[in-house]
Design an enzyme around this catalytic site. Structure first.
Site, PDB file in Angstrom:
ATOM      1  N   GLY A 179       2.764   2.567  13.611  1.00  0.00           N
ATOM      2  CA  GLY A 179       3.502   1.311  13.792  1.00  0.00           C
ATOM      3  C   GLY A 179       2.931   0.498  14.947  1.00  0.00           C
ATOM      4  N   GLU A 192       9.510  14.305  16.851  1.00  0.00           N
ATOM      5  CA  GLU A 192      10.030  14.248  15.478  1.00  0.00           C
ATOM      6  C   GLU A 192       9.249  15.270  14.655  1.00  0.00           C
ATOM      7  OE1 GLU A 192       9.137  10.725  12.998  1.00  0.00           O
ATOM      8  OE2 GLU A 192      11.275  10.668  12.580  1.00  0.00           O
ATOM      9  N   GLY A 243       7.031   4.259   8.865  1.00  0.00           N
ATOM     10  CA  GLY A 243       6.178   5.420   9.080  1.00  0.00           C
ATOM     11  C   GLY A 243       6.263   5.871  10.517  1.00  0.00           C
ATOM     12  N   SER A 244       5.149   6.408  11.027  1.00  0.00           N
ATOM     13  CA  SER A 244       5.173   7.024  12.354  1.00  0.00           C
ATOM     14  C   SER A 244       5.020   5.983  13.463  1.00  0.00           C
ATOM     15  CB  SER A 244       4.052   8.050  12.457  1.00  0.00           C
ATOM     16  OG  SER A 244       2.815   7.405  12.328  1.00  0.00           O
ATOM     17  N   CYS A 289      13.932   9.839   8.632  1.00  0.00           N
ATOM     18  CA  CYS A 289      13.907   9.333  10.002  1.00  0.00           C
ATOM     19  C   CYS A 289      15.278   9.424  10.644  1.00  0.00           C
ATOM     20  CB  CYS A 289      13.343   7.924  10.048  1.00  0.00           C
ATOM     21  SG  CYS A 289      13.877   6.903   8.704  1.00  0.00           S
ATOM     22  N   GLU A 319       9.893   0.207  10.883  1.00  0.00           N
ATOM     23  CA  GLU A 319      10.929   1.246  10.816  1.00  0.00           C
ATOM     24  C   GLU A 319      10.219   2.550  11.142  1.00  0.00           C
ATOM     25  OE1 GLU A 319      14.098   0.816  10.445  1.00  0.00           O
ATOM     26  OE2 GLU A 319      14.111  -1.269   9.759  1.00  0.00           O
ATOM     27  N   LYS A 336       0.859  -1.185   0.000  1.00  0.00           N
ATOM     28  CA  LYS A 336       0.000   0.000   0.000  1.00  0.00           C
ATOM     29  C   LYS A 336       0.890   1.228   0.000  1.00  0.00           C
ATOM     30  CE  LYS A 336      -1.882   2.616   3.180  1.00  0.00           C
ATOM     31  NZ  LYS A 336      -1.684   3.923   2.519  1.00  0.00           N
TER      32      LYS A 336
END
Ligand code: NAI
Ligand code: MG
Length: 514
Positions: free
Chosen positions: A256, A410, A251-252, A308, A273, A199
């Site tokens: 996650g 972040e 992603g965030s 990241c 990740e 996706k």
């Protein structure tokens, strides 16, 4: 925005990348399912914009469970034969897919720049090249799917382990380095005999779909499927699908955690990740000719800080503080913001209004902090072209306390904070005082200090006297809340995209009394 305004800015983008715009328009409303670029089952779509001028470059299908099911079924059907193809033969197909991408690289990198707003010369071109390289690498490693033999107490018993395909793999990717992250999931998964449904991120679906279209020509139908849509309505049913046996996500942190939760009831392994709030540390004895450009490279300013691994918390020893800050500021002035598709541009546009607003929100907090100094940047550009897009300059701030959200969250925008330090112990404690543990960079000439930092820093990707981006063949992954598992190297393929059987075979040699 009026239609005439949209038409005008569309012309601007067409002028620089007419062929890339033809690609995004051709792929508008399409998915890759069962070997074919085809219409989605859903009629719903969402607009995809070029962040440099907000031109609508195409419409992407807003997939829900029906399209998820079709893609997973195609992948499950293809799995039956794909997993039986000899590993090195699968690897050769992946390498041919990489060759095909290379042959189309000029267009791929333009579609990437159009989709993401990342500058062509500094980002989109190198990302395309490293995506080709990573695909080739995993293609070549397919023969390394080796098990082990286990010494046995009984000489009649042969004991060994296998490395087998897990099944259908679901990958959910973000928009910040979409091609590299796509390949980092697809290439090892396919080399290991799995089939895949990816996706794409809603902000940047076309570059991935185009890359997949090219790669798909070298693969059996259904082995590689690509769908688009939003997290809850497309990503969640994909993760939850009973035929999906492995999930890999970048992603965030909150997403996650949610994905790990969706996968938990079926005990489906998950690779994550996630984010980082990474320190870049300059010791008093550092070679400043390395450290000053290193801080800038580490901040990933030319990717608008949307990385990241961005070294967003710069700790500088007080003895060299003024010199380092002056040196960094002088160089930030040379970074040229501009049209992402223009070869002269160093730094493109932030991906979306949401991400620009996120940067603006943290800048408001910074500006309201007593004692804070904006050392560079901090204001949206007023240039007529730049003010139309989501541009924000490289920004450096100091005087922000370490406990401020600006130093803890972040931001994922081009904003770094600088903090002076005098005590190594206190600095290491501050550097580790974050929930994340992804990357860390330190500059020093003192080997003992460097090794002490390596030992004490809580990060999965640790560098000394440099701060390069993660790359092929170098195992990469976070500690603490930055993730689970490793990517980009052989161990990710072997450990995260295979399952293993332990086999004990008694050869049944007749005993002495028989
Ligand atoms: P996100 O984590 O929401 O989105 C990443 C991907 O996950 C997208 O494909 C999205 O559609 C999907 N997703 C979202 N919610 C989902 C759900 N409930 N179930 C399944 N899939 C879901 O990241 P977003 O909103 O693009 O960015 C927000 C922040 O996340 C950034 O500011 C940054 O801090 C962080 N981020 C970190 C990245 C990294 O490389 N580690 C990449 C992108 C974002
Ligand atoms: Mg989100």
């Amino acid at each position: 925005m009026s239609n005439s305004a949209i038409a005008e800015i569309r012309l601007g983008a067409e002028h620089l990348a007419p062929d890339a715009l033809s690609v995004t328009r051709r792929l508008s409303g399409k998915l890759l399912v069962d070997g074919e670029i085809r219409d989605a089952l859903t009629n719903e779509t969402f607009e995809v914009i070029h962040p440099g001028n907000l031109a609508v470059i195409g419409l992407a299908p807003k997939c829900r469970v029906e399209d998820v099911n079709a893609a997973v079924e195609a992948a499950a059907k293809a799995l039956v034969t794909w997993r039986k193809i000899p590993a090195r033969e699968r690897g050769r197909m992946l390498q041919k897919a990489a060759d095909a991408v290379e042959a189309n690289a000029k267009l791929v990198e333009q579609v990437l720049a159009l989709d993401t707003g990342n500058a062509l010369r500094t980002q989109a071109r190198p990302e395309t090249a490293s995506s080709i390289d990573l695909t080739r690498m995993f293609g070549g490693l397919a023969g390394e799917l080796k098990g082990e033999t286990i010494p046995s107490a009984n000489s009649d018993v042969l004991q060994y382990t296998t490395r087998d395909a897990i099944g259908v793999v679901a990958g959910i990717i973000p928009w910040n380095a979409p091609l590299f992250l796509f390949v980092a999931k697809v290439a090892p998964a396919l080399a290991a005999g799995n089939t895949v449904v990816i996706k794409t991120a809603e902000q940047a679906p076309f570059c991935v779909l185009y890359l997949a279209e090219i790669m798909n020509r070298e693969l059996p139908p259904g082995v590689l499927n690509v769908i688009s849509g939003y997290g809850e309505e497309c990503g969640k049913p994909l993760v939850e699908h009973s035929a999906v046996r492995k999930v890999t996500f970048t992603g965030s942190l909150p997403v996650g955690q949610a994905i790990a939760g969706y996968a938990a009831p079926k005990l489906c392994p998950v690779t994550l990740e996630l984010g980082g709030k990474n320190p870049s540390i300059v010791m008093a004895d550092a070679d400043l000719d390395l450290a000053i450009p290193g801080i800038i490279e580490g901040m990933r300013y030319t990717r608008q800080g949307q990385a990241c691994t961005a070294g967003t918390r710069v700790f500088v020893h007080q003895d060299v503080y003024e010199e380092v800050v002056e040196g960094v500021v002088a160089r930030l002035a040379d970074i040229k913001l501009g049209n992402p598709l223009d070869e002269a541009t160093d730094m493109g546009a932030i991906i979306s209004e949401e991400q620009l607003n996120r940067t603006l929100r943290y800048m408001e907090i910074a500006q309201a902090t007593p004692g804070a100094r904006i050392l560079f940047g901090g204001e949206r550009p007023t240039d007529p072209y730049l003010s139309k897009g989501y541009f924000y300059p490289p920004t450096l701030i100091d005087g922000i306390p370490i406990e401020s959200e600006v130093c803890q969250d972040e931001i994922f925008g081009p904003v770094a904070t600088v903090l002076p330090f005098s005590s190594f112990d206190d600095m290491i404690a501050s550097a580790n005082d974050t929930e994340y543990g992804l990357a860390a960079n330190l500059w020093t000439r003192d080997l003992a200090r460097a090794l002490e930092y390596v030992e004490r820093i809580e990060a999965g990707f640790v560098q000394v006297n440099q701060c390069v981006a993660p790359r092929s063949n170098v195992s990469y992954g976070g500690l603490k809340m930055s993730g689970l598992g490793k990517e980009y190297a052989l161990d990710s393929m072997v450990h995260h995209f295979t399952c293993s059987k332990t086999v004990l075979i008694n050869r049944g040699t007749p005993g002495p009394n028989v």
